[in-house]
Design a protein around this motif. Structure first.
Motif, short mmCIF file in Angstrom:
data_model
loop_
_atom_site.label_atom_id
_atom_site.label_comp_id
_atom_site.label_asym_id
_atom_site.label_seq_id
_atom_site.Cartn_x
_atom_site.Cartn_y
_atom_site.Cartn_z
N LEU A 68 4.94 7.84 23.16
CA LEU A 68 5.20 7.92 21.72
C LEU A 68 5.29 9.17 21.14
O LEU A 68 5.92 9.29 19.89
CB LEU A 68 4.56 6.65 21.01
N LEU A 72 12.19 11.10 24.27
CA LEU A 72 12.51 10.27 25.48
C LEU A 72 13.14 11.36 26.35
O LEU A 72 13.11 11.07 27.47
CB LEU A 72 13.48 9.13 25.18
N SER A 147 15.58 8.43 17.34
CA SER A 147 15.10 8.76 18.75
C SER A 147 16.34 9.31 19.56
O SER A 147 16.08 9.66 20.86
CB SER A 147 14.64 7.75 19.38
N ARG A 168 10.05 7.59 17.51
CA ARG A 168 9.84 7.16 18.73
C ARG A 168 8.93 5.67 18.40
O ARG A 168 8.44 5.43 17.22
CB ARG A 168 8.87 7.80 19.80
#
Length: 331
Positions: A68, A72, A147, A168
């Motif tokens: 986290l 990503l 994100s 995140r």
């Protein structure tokens, strides 16, 4: 032995498949509240079709849920949310997995297939804030959390005075970070908020003209082992034809450019009767370079339309834009 007949619709023709009704099904799911809602929704749909079937949900924590502290796009992409679920299916611990389709990689591993795409929820992005009514009202330097590189690019192009920071975590975690004052606003998928009964958190919807959705956004998909023909037959009644046509076209555009979360790419198709309207976009993360196209044609020719859209983006130097994205991702 009980046999169950299901109707499968392909190119507007009906085919009847007869298969032994399932006795037990295990659904693999991430353990976030939204993921479990989705798994429970599929469970309930299947229970209505097969009342004598025992249906269980196997909750799992994926690597994507564990990491986290980094974007990503920096840690492996969308596959981090599905790998453990695929292992459970391969090992026989689960029969199927339920995903948010936008989290599913464009290329599935060998031995797996998408068996059904459920009817799409609201595909739009949602503006969520405790103090501001819309992106237009945010002051200079306000921090917006997302994100998604796609959302970052689209917001940066329209509102260069805003500060975009990574966000995140599952839906509840993101809302908590907003409520604790880490962000002036956050951008989320409207579908997730609606599914969890939180539409009141949405201050404004970002229409596709403002923020073109990601491929598959708002749709749920069911993944199965590719050699389970009887399972595909059982799940066929859950497939929503118009949604499936739209998202397969969207994913074809994304796949043409690598289908990675390292790329700010959007693809959104609307099926209206026999027709499809497809829009697609690729951009640099800062929004300074954008290629955009839209095309209309027959819905049954969705894949061909998607390939034409990809060609149109390439003609606007999409590859050059993607080269910038990849270089920035490696920094």
């Amino acid at each position: 032995m009980v046999r169950h007949s299901v109707a499968i619709y392909v190119n507007r023709k009906s085919y009847i498949l007869t298969a032994v009704a399932p006795q037990k099904l295990v659904i693999a799911s991430r353990e976030s509240r939204l993921a479990m809602w989705q798994a429970e929704h599929v469970r309930d749909r299947l229970a209505a079709l097969y009342p004598d079937c025992v249906i269980e949900i196997l909750g799992m924590t994926t690597r994507g849920d564990q990491i986290l502290d980094r974007a990503l796009s920096k840690v492996g992409g969308k596959g981090l949310f599905v790998k453990e679920l695929e292992v459970a299916m391969a090992d026989g611990a689960a029969d199927l997995a339920v995903h948010s389709l936008k989290d599913v990689p464009m290329d599935l591993p060998d031995g797996f297939a998408l068996a059904a795409v459920l009817e799409r929820e609201d595909p739009r992005d949602a503006f969520v804030s405790n103090d501001y009514a819309s992106l237009d009202t945010l002051p200079h330097g306000a921090v917006v959390g997302t994100s998604s590189l796609r959302r970052q690019a689209l917001i940066s192009a329209r509102f260069p005075h805003l500060v975009i920071k990574p966000l995140r975590g599952n839906l509840d975690t993101r809302l908590r970070k907003l409520d604790e004052g880490e962000y002036a606003a956050i951008i989320l998928a409207a579908a997730g908020l609606k599914r969890l009964g939180l539409p009141q958190r949405i201050r404004a919807y970002l229409e596709p003209e403002q923020s073109l959705p990601a491929a598959g956004q708002g749709a749920m998909a069911i993944e199965i082992p590719g050699n389970r023909a009887e399972l595909a037959a059982w799940l066929a009644p859950l497939n929503h034809q118009a949604t499936a046509q739209a998202v397969h076209a969207e994913r074809t555009v994304s796949k043409a450019f690598g289908g990675s979360c390292q790329i700010p790419l959007a693809a959104f198709a609307v099926v209206d009767g026999d027709n499809m309207h497809l829009r697609a976009m690729v951009a640099t993360p800062d929004g300074t370079r954008v290629a955009h196209t839209e095309i209309t044609g027959e819905a049954k020719q969705g894949i061909a339309l998607a390939l034409k859209a990809a060609e149109a983006l390439s003609a606007q130097d999409a590859e050059g834009i993607l080269a910038v994205c990849k270089a920035q991702a490696q920094e």
